[in-house]
Design a protein around this motif. Structure first.
Motif, PDB file in Angstrom:
ATOM      1  N   ASN A  30       0.839  -1.229  -0.158  1.00  0.00           N
ATOM      2  CA  ASN A  30      -0.120   0.094  -0.106  1.00  0.00           C
ATOM      3  C   ASN A  30       0.866   1.292  -0.095  1.00  0.00           C
ATOM      4  O   ASN A  30       0.309   2.226  -0.459  1.00  0.00           O
ATOM      5  CB  ASN A  30      -0.828   0.005   1.294  1.00  0.00           C
ATOM      6  CG  ASN A  30      -1.615   1.259   1.222  1.00  0.00           C
ATOM      7  OD1 ASN A  30      -2.358   1.792   0.521  1.00  0.00           O
ATOM      8  ND2 ASN A  30      -1.344   2.298   2.580  1.00  0.00           N
ATOM      9  N   ASN A  84      -0.305   8.843  -4.669  1.00  0.00           N
ATOM     10  CA  ASN A  84      -1.530   9.350  -4.991  1.00  0.00           C
ATOM     11  C   ASN A  84      -1.444  11.026  -4.508  1.00  0.00           C
ATOM     12  O   ASN A  84      -0.735  11.440  -3.415  1.00  0.00           O
ATOM     13  CB  ASN A  84      -2.607   8.976  -3.989  1.00  0.00           C
ATOM     14  CG  ASN A  84      -3.044   7.610  -4.388  1.00  0.00           C
ATOM     15  OD1 ASN A  84      -3.389   7.285  -5.463  1.00  0.00           O
ATOM     16  ND2 ASN A  84      -3.056   6.502  -3.364  1.00  0.00           N
ATOM     17  N   ARG A  93      -8.425   4.982   0.966  1.00  0.00           N
ATOM     18  CA  ARG A  93      -7.877   4.472  -0.080  1.00  0.00           C
ATOM     19  C   ARG A  93      -6.726   5.540  -0.464  1.00  0.00           C
ATOM     20  O   ARG A  93      -5.534   4.935  -0.720  1.00  0.00           O
ATOM     21  CB  ARG A  93      -8.545   4.065  -1.299  1.00  0.00           C
ATOM     22  CG  ARG A  93      -9.177   2.578  -1.076  1.00  0.00           C
ATOM     23  CD  ARG A  93     -10.295   2.409   0.044  1.00  0.00           C
ATOM     24  NE  ARG A  93     -10.698   1.107   0.057  1.00  0.00           N
ATOM     25  CZ  ARG A  93     -12.300   0.897  -0.197  1.00  0.00           C
ATOM     26  NH1 ARG A  93     -12.625   2.022  -0.965  1.00  0.00           N
ATOM     27  NH2 ARG A  93     -12.677  -0.336  -0.428  1.00  0.00           N
ATOM     28  N   CYS A 114      -5.399   8.545   0.634  1.00  0.00           N
ATOM     29  CA  CYS A 114      -4.774   9.400   1.562  1.00  0.00           C
ATOM     30  C   CYS A 114      -3.644   8.578   2.210  1.00  0.00           C
ATOM     31  O   CYS A 114      -3.793   7.304   2.224  1.00  0.00           O
ATOM     32  CB  CYS A 114      -5.408  10.205   2.514  1.00  0.00           C
ATOM     33  SG  CYS A 114      -6.510  11.337   1.855  1.00  0.00           S
ATOM     34  N   ASP A 156       2.021   7.003  -0.006  1.00  0.00           N
ATOM     35  CA  ASP A 156       0.465   6.312  -0.457  1.00  0.00           C
ATOM     36  C   ASP A 156       0.915   6.081  -1.908  1.00  0.00           C
ATOM     37  O   ASP A 156       0.459   7.119  -2.802  1.00  0.00           O
ATOM     38  CB  ASP A 156      -0.818   6.785   0.072  1.00  0.00           C
ATOM     39  CG  ASP A 156      -1.862   5.897  -0.047  1.00  0.00           C
ATOM     40  OD1 ASP A 156      -2.785   5.866  -0.805  1.00  0.00           O
ATOM     41  OD2 ASP A 156      -1.638   4.766   0.599  1.00  0.00           O
ATOM     42  N   LEU A 157       1.201   4.749  -2.191  1.00  0.00           N
ATOM     43  CA  LEU A 157       1.268   4.362  -3.418  1.00  0.00           C
ATOM     44  C   LEU A 157      -0.082   4.584  -4.337  1.00  0.00           C
ATOM     45  O   LEU A 157      -0.968   4.149  -3.749  1.00  0.00           O
ATOM     46  CB  LEU A 157       2.036   2.982  -3.784  1.00  0.00           C
ATOM     47  CG  LEU A 157       3.460   3.119  -3.534  1.00  0.00           C
ATOM     48  CD1 LEU A 157       3.964   1.481  -3.354  1.00  0.00           C
ATOM     49  CD2 LEU A 157       4.004   3.638  -4.566  1.00  0.00           C
ATOM     50  N   HIS A 180      -6.987  -0.283   2.371  1.00  0.00           N
ATOM     51  CA  HIS A 180      -6.194   1.132   2.024  1.00  0.00           C
ATOM     52  C   HIS A 180      -6.119   1.126   0.470  1.00  0.00           C
ATOM     53  O   HIS A 180      -5.447   2.031   0.018  1.00  0.00           O
ATOM     54  CB  HIS A 180      -5.026   1.654   2.956  1.00  0.00           C
ATOM     55  CG  HIS A 180      -5.454   1.666   4.217  1.00  0.00           C
ATOM     56  ND1 HIS A 180      -5.860   2.811   4.837  1.00  0.00           N
ATOM     57  CD2 HIS A 180      -5.605   0.789   5.284  1.00  0.00           C
ATOM     58  CE1 HIS A 180      -6.162   2.547   6.367  1.00  0.00           C
ATOM     59  NE2 HIS A 180      -5.752   1.417   6.589  1.00  0.00           N
TER      60      HIS A 180
HETATM   61 CA   LIG Z   1      -3.599   3.495  -0.219  1.00  0.00          CA
END
Ligand SMILES: [Ca+2]
Ligand SMILES: O=C(NCCCOc1c(-c2ccc(O)c(O)c2)oc2cc(O)cc(O)c2c1=O)[C@@H]1CCCN1C(=O)/C=C/c1ccc(O)c(O)c1
Length: 482
Positions: A100, A135, A154, A156, A163-164, A197
């Motif tokens: 994640n 992101n 998801r 943030c 966060d990929l 996430h």
């Molecule tokens: Ca994520």
């Protein structure tokens, strides 16, 4: 993705939290193979950020800096050696996959294999990842996002971790390459950390690009990896486990929460007669079942007071029930001792992990708890193996906290969580004969070191579990005859 591909006759996984690869290989050959364990969840094998600022906390391994196989547990060569030696004795390896996110900005910018990163630039040359792979706009998940805003959960950052964006083809490819490399080395599957996430649609694409398991390691051809997704969902959040069960198995946190309540006396054991989906649990085939895990044994994460090795009698009772009951795919926790909930594994002054010592009584030393080596626990692993795919029959209870049941004609187990003795003549479903209770002792040649139970031609036996005995249960099975 819901079949662990255990070697035949095996059924249970143990999480050897923070163990080194060489020590795991040895443990497979000297204990887990011979004792019938099915598999091991290992700590993340990819390079992680070194965080001295918190004295090498256990959660530094959940901050990837690259996908190179270099950590305090060992290097790629030691990893490959562990997988081969464990598969050779019928014990599978499942990798804790942290896909994640990358690091937070917690420490200096160096990893366990020497890779560096520039957090402020979102730059991880060890992969490589750059700004486009994360992101945007940058945001951090706040606690009330869990209730209102699935998009933020998801897209943030989870506690400040970069966060990929798993929607990016390039990111998907990096993740798939990392996981396929591990599959080529012989692993049987993955724990997907922080699955809540990530978008289910992105996860499905990633899973479907994974190779079949490596037939050179004893897997049937066409075998898909076993995948269990960490989704902490005790209700009340916008995201639900059911979004992830169509993809693969899911960690069932309600399992450990409810059994902890029952075996601590906050719910009568009699009510476990319909244990399973009737309690709001996932379908058995979708569930990775466990009492405690590396996170909630430290008190935070999912839910109230979870039983751990620190409350031995009720903990062994709950574990025995988990292993005696056919529900789910069970996982045992194997811990190191801790007083401070962020402390990492036993280590020397330069930060190297200290190996567990194996004492003459087969317990562990050097700060390792080795719950998987407790007789009451490994005996119930054998019980579960013998029970196979039988169901539950001949349930008995005293309308309070004394219960007993059979697994087909293969095994019988009784529990006493009342303050008075269990002393009953009960149906054990077993063939006539003398059986050793595998909880109070074990078979030793033709004798039992603990209780002996004599089963008559009608399958009945007198069963005694005193209220103040060391353990609260009794178990006998085909194979434990004296
Ligand atoms: Ca994520
Ligand atoms: O106070 C902390 N974190 C904030 C509260 C816990 O939140 C985290 C959750 C989390 C907790 C509850 C949820 O419902 C949820 O959706 C996510 O999952 C993580 C997963 C990771 O790979 C790495 C992390 O740092 C976390 C994390 O911080 C401390 C300091 C940083 C790590 N950590 C921690 O407490 C680390 C916890 C941790 C680490 C690895 C795990 O697999 C895990 O389940 C929890």
């Amino acid at each position: 993705y819901k079949d662990p591909h255990y070697a035949s006759g095996r059924s249970t996984m143990v999480h050897l939290f923070e163990w080194k690869w060489d020590d795991i290989a040895a443990e497979c050959e000297r204990f887990l193979g011979p004792r019938g364990y099915g598999g091991i969840q290992i700590s993340p094998p990819n390079e992680n950020l070194v965080i001295w600022a918190h004295n090498r906390p256990w959660w530094e391994r959940y901050q990837p800096i690259s996908y190179r196989l270099i950590t305090r547990s060992g290097n790629e060569q030691q990893f490959a050696n562990m997988v081969r030696r464990c598969n050779n004795v019928g014990v599978r390896i499942y990798v804790d996959a942290i896909i994640n996110h990358m690091t937070g900005t917690w420490g200096a910018n160096v990893g366990t294999g020497g890779s560096t990163a520039n957090f402020g630039e979102w730059s991880y040359p060890g992969v490589p990842y750059g700004r486009n792979d994360f992101n945007w706009p940058q945001c951090v998940i706040s606690s009330n996002d869990y209730g209102c805003c699935p998009d933020r959960v998801r897209n943030c950052e989870l506690s400040g971790l970069k966060d990929l964006n798993q929607g990016s083809e390039y990111v998907r490819q990096q993740i798939v390459n990392y996981m396929n490399h591990l599959i080529s080395l012989g692993v049987a599957g993955f724990r997907i950390d922080a699955a809540k996430h990530m978008w289910p649609g992105d996860l499905r694409v990633i899973y479907d690009r994974l190779q079949n398991l490596n037939t050179n390691h004893g897997f049937p051809s066409g075998a898909r990896p076993y995948i269990f997704q960490e989704v902490i969902d005790l209700g009340g959040e916008a995201i639900r486990r059911e979004e992830y069960t169509p993809l693969a198995a899911v960690t069932e946190f309600k399992f450990g929460l409810e059994l902890s309540r029952a075996f601590q006396g906050n719910n009568q054991l009699r009510w476990l007669v319909n244990w399973g989906p009737n309690w709001g649990l996932l379908a058995s085939n979708d569930a990775l079942a466990f009492i405690d895990n590396h996170d909630n044994q430290r008190g935070h994460g999912a839910g109230g007071n979870i039983l751990t090795h620190k409350q031995p009698k009720p903990y062994k009772g709950a574990i025995a029930f988990m292993l005696a009951h056919p529900y789910g795919k069970p996982q045992l926790m194997s811990s190191f001792s801790f007083h401070n909930t962020e402390a990492g594994p036993p280590m020397d002054s330069s930060g190297n992990i200290i190996s567990p010592a194996i004492n003459s009584d087969n317990s562990c030393g050097n700060g390792w708890v080795c719950e998987h080596r407790w007789r009451q626990i490994y005996s119930m692993v054998a019980f579960r193996n013998v029970a196979g795919n039988t169901g539950i029959n001949d349930w008995w209870d005293n309308a309070s906290n004394q219960i007993a049941f059979c697994r087909g004609g293969q095994g019988f187990v009784a529990f006493n969580n009342d303050h008075w003795d269990l002393n009953q003549n009960l149906q054990t479903c077993l063939p006539a004969g003398r059986y050793c209770d595998v909880i109070s002792g074990q078979k030793n040649g033709n004798n039992c070191t603990g209780k002996t139970v004599t089963v008559g031609n009608d399958g009945r036996a007198s069963i005694y579990v005193g209220a103040n005995e060391y353990d609260m249960m009794l178990a006998i099975h085909v194979g434990s005859e004296s």
